[in-house]
Design an enzyme around this catalytic site. Structure first.
Site, PDB file in Angstrom:
ATOM      1  N   GLN A 101      -7.445  70.694  55.553  1.00 26.15           N
ATOM      2  CA  GLN A 101      -8.183  69.575  54.955  1.00 26.15           C
ATOM      3  C   GLN A 101      -7.419  69.073  53.730  1.00 26.15           C
ATOM      4  OE1 GLN A 101     -12.680  70.842  54.917  1.00 26.15           O
ATOM      5  NE2 GLN A 101     -11.411  72.660  54.948  1.00 26.15           N
ATOM      6  N   HIS A 129      -7.820  65.450  56.858  1.00 27.84           N
ATOM      7  CA  HIS A 129      -8.207  64.441  55.870  1.00 27.84           C
ATOM      8  C   HIS A 129      -7.005  63.614  55.434  1.00 27.84           C
ATOM      9  CE1 HIS A 129     -12.023  67.012  54.912  1.00 27.84           C
ATOM     10  NE2 HIS A 129     -12.133  66.312  56.005  1.00 27.84           N
ATOM     11  N   CYS A 140      -2.926  45.815  58.486  1.00 28.09           N
ATOM     12  CA  CYS A 140      -2.816  45.967  59.945  1.00 28.09           C
ATOM     13  C   CYS A 140      -2.820  47.427  60.378  1.00 28.09           C
ATOM     14  CB  CYS A 140      -1.542  45.280  60.462  1.00 28.09           C
ATOM     15  SG  CYS A 140      -0.010  46.142  60.060  1.00 28.09           S
ATOM     16  N   CYS A 156       4.105  46.156  53.818  1.00 29.44           N
ATOM     17  CA  CYS A 156       4.231  46.592  55.209  1.00 29.44           C
ATOM     18  C   CYS A 156       5.371  45.843  55.901  1.00 29.44           C
ATOM     19  CB  CYS A 156       2.910  46.310  55.919  1.00 29.44           C
ATOM     20  SG  CYS A 156       2.980  46.519  57.703  1.00 29.44           S
ATOM     21  N   SER A 198     -14.785  75.754  51.224  1.00 28.34           N
ATOM     22  CA  SER A 198     -16.224  75.965  51.067  1.00 28.34           C
ATOM     23  C   SER A 198     -16.947  75.693  52.377  1.00 28.34           C
ATOM     24  CB  SER A 198     -16.776  75.040  49.971  1.00 28.34           C
ATOM     25  OG  SER A 198     -16.537  73.694  50.331  1.00 28.34           O
TER      26      SER A 198
HETATM   27  P1  OAD Z   1     -13.973  73.069  47.839  1.00 31.31           P
HETATM   28  O1  OAD Z   1     -13.703  72.737  46.415  1.00 31.31           O
HETATM   29  O2  OAD Z   1     -15.262  72.626  48.406  1.00 31.31           O
HETATM   30  O3  OAD Z   1     -13.858  74.646  48.083  1.00 31.31           O
HETATM   31  C1  OAD Z   1     -12.737  75.358  47.667  1.00 31.31           C
HETATM   32  C2  OAD Z   1     -12.879  76.776  48.125  1.00 31.31           C
HETATM   33  O4  OAD Z   1     -11.709  77.475  47.744  1.00 31.31           O
HETATM   34  C3  OAD Z   1     -14.069  77.528  47.521  1.00 31.31           C
HETATM   35  O5  OAD Z   1     -14.791  78.184  48.543  1.00 31.31           O
HETATM   36  C4  OAD Z   1     -13.408  78.529  46.579  1.00 31.31           C
HETATM   37  O6  OAD Z   1     -14.143  79.739  46.485  1.00 31.31           O
HETATM   38  C5  OAD Z   1     -12.087  78.752  47.267  1.00 31.31           C
HETATM   39  N1  OAD Z   1     -10.981  79.222  46.412  1.00 31.31           N
HETATM   40  C6  OAD Z   1     -10.763  78.996  45.102  1.00 31.31           C
HETATM   41  N2  OAD Z   1      -9.629  79.606  44.702  1.00 31.31           N
HETATM   42  C7  OAD Z   1      -9.111  80.227  45.786  1.00 31.31           C
HETATM   43  C8  OAD Z   1      -7.953  81.031  46.039  1.00 31.31           C
HETATM   44  N3  OAD Z   1      -7.080  81.304  45.061  1.00 31.31           N
HETATM   45  N4  OAD Z   1      -7.768  81.520  47.278  1.00 31.31           N
HETATM   46  C9  OAD Z   1      -8.639  81.257  48.258  1.00 31.31           C
HETATM   47  N5  OAD Z   1      -9.740  80.503  48.101  1.00 31.31           N
HETATM   48  C10 OAD Z   1      -9.981  79.996  46.882  1.00 31.31           C
HETATM   49  O7  OAD Z   1     -12.739  72.490  48.674  1.00 31.31           O
HETATM   50  P2  OAD Z   1     -12.585  72.274  50.245  1.00 31.31           P
HETATM   51  O8  OAD Z   1     -13.344  73.276  51.019  1.00 31.31           O
HETATM   52  O9  OAD Z   1     -11.141  72.138  50.512  1.00 31.31           O
HETATM   53  O10 OAD Z   1     -12.534  66.015  51.587  1.00 31.31           O
HETATM   54  O11 OAD Z   1     -13.285  70.874  50.408  1.00 31.31           O
HETATM   55  C11 OAD Z   1     -13.361  70.273  51.671  1.00 31.31           C
HETATM   56  C12 OAD Z   1     -13.280  68.788  51.526  1.00 31.31           C
HETATM   57  O12 OAD Z   1     -14.214  68.363  50.541  1.00 31.31           O
HETATM   58  C13 OAD Z   1     -11.957  68.281  50.997  1.00 31.31           C
HETATM   59  O13 OAD Z   1     -10.952  68.175  51.980  1.00 31.31           O
HETATM   60  C14 OAD Z   1     -12.338  66.916  50.486  1.00 31.31           C
HETATM   61  C15 OAD Z   1     -13.666  67.227  49.833  1.00 31.31           C
HETATM   62  O14 OAD Z   1     -14.609  66.173  49.921  1.00 31.31           O
HETATM   63  C16 OAD Z   1     -11.858  64.832  51.615  1.00 31.31           C
HETATM   64  O15 OAD Z   1     -11.027  64.552  50.779  1.00 31.31           O
HETATM   65  C17 OAD Z   1     -12.206  63.943  52.743  1.00 31.31           C
END
Ligand code: OAD
Length: 252
Positions: A101, A129, A140, A156, A198
């Site tokens: 993501q 993403h 376009c 473009c 998360s």
């Molecule tokens: P989050 O900020 O929701 O979650 C980050 C996760 O990483 C949490 O569960 C933390 O506990 C964990 N974390 C933190 N430090 C870490 C480490 N050193 N090792 C392993 N895990 C660790 O971010 P995402 O799950 O990536 O969407 O969020 C998903 C999507 O939400 C993103 O791609 C973005 C956002 O809206 C778009 O941009 C479309």
């Protein structure tokens, strides 16, 4: 560190015939990329909330594109961490589909810097993403392979329209090809690695459940419990920058 869980994870990876690797921003946290949620998360950044929206590109393109260029400039300074390198080595030696993501290219950089055979040719990272390092035309939608350095000035080559990073902004759909690949992998995977996410943003977060319903075992690596923890067969609590290298060491 829980050595018996690390050994179990290594054994499952060793035996797996198809691994789906599902990454979130936690994988890049130890490189200095903030995660989205939490106290110092990106969602506290007012500029992100203003510009990472499809409307911002039509209402104030100069400001939005200048901001994107600054973000890319900041990411350019960062290096892959030990988790990226260990994951690159695992995927070079085991049959993996990598779905992320994340919009950075730190994992690709680690893959490029890691020697080894690949099971997938080429070892590709599917960006659910999008990626800040790919672009497309604002008018376009023609794909532009590499994001131009002077984003706000770029045009473009097909139609002369403005150029934007090919990332999924608020109010936009996921790229079809990446999602189709991810769904296909979820159908056939016998193991899913859930790394630093998360797991609350759909439709991406539906993939682990899909994989599980098709018989995959799930390993979650994350310092904290998540929405997806109840689906996991094995949970390793800690940073990917420590746990992935420990697992990879056992696989050597
Ligand atoms: P989050 O900020 O929701 O979650 C980050 C996760 O990483 C949490 O569960 C933390 O506990 C964990 N974390 C933190 N430090 C870490 C480490 N050193 N090792 C392993 N895990 C660790 O971010 P995402 O799950 O990536 O969407 O969020 C998903 C999507 O939400 C993103 O791609 C973005 C956002 O809206 C778009 O941009 C479309």
């Amino acid at each position: 560190m829980n050595t018996s869980k690390i050994a179990t994870a290594a054994r499952w990876i060793h035996k797996a015939e198809h691994i789906l690797v599902f990454c979130g921003s936690g994988l890049s946290a130890e490189s200095g990329v903030p995660t989205f949620r939490g106290e110092n998360g990106l969602y506290n950044d007012s500029k992100l909330l203003e510009y990472a929206h499809a409307d911002a590109l039509t209402d104030s393109p100069d400001e939005a594109l200048t901001w994107f260029q600054e973000v890319i400039g900041t990411l350019d300074e960062l290096r892959p961490n030990a988790g990226h390198f260990a994951l690159a080595r695992i995927c070079q030696n085991h049959p993996c589909t990598i779905v992320t993501q994340n919009v950075d290219r730190l994992l690709e950089n680690a893959i490029d810097q890691s020697p080894g055979d690949t099971h997938v040719d080429p070892l590709r990272v599917w960006h659910l993403h999008g990626s800040l390092y790919h672009a497309k035309c604002l008018d376009c939608a023609a794909p532009i392979k590499k994001t131009p350095a002077a984003l706000a000035q770029a045009r473009c080559p097909e139609c002369g329209g403005r150029v934007r990073p090919d990332v999924v902004l608020f109010g936009e759909e996921l790229p079809e090809d990446a999602y189709r690949q991810a769904q296909g992998a979820a159908h056939v995977a016998d193991l899913l690695l859930l790394l630093g996410t998360s797991g609350i943003v759909n439709p991406a977060a539906l993939l682990p459940g899909l994989a599980r319903s098709h018989g995959a075992k799930l390993i979650e690596i994350n310092p904290n419990p998540t929405e997806l923890t109840p689906l996991a067969h094995l949970t390793l609590r800690g940073p990917t920058g420590e746990l992935l290298p420990a697992i990879e060491k056992l696989l050597r």
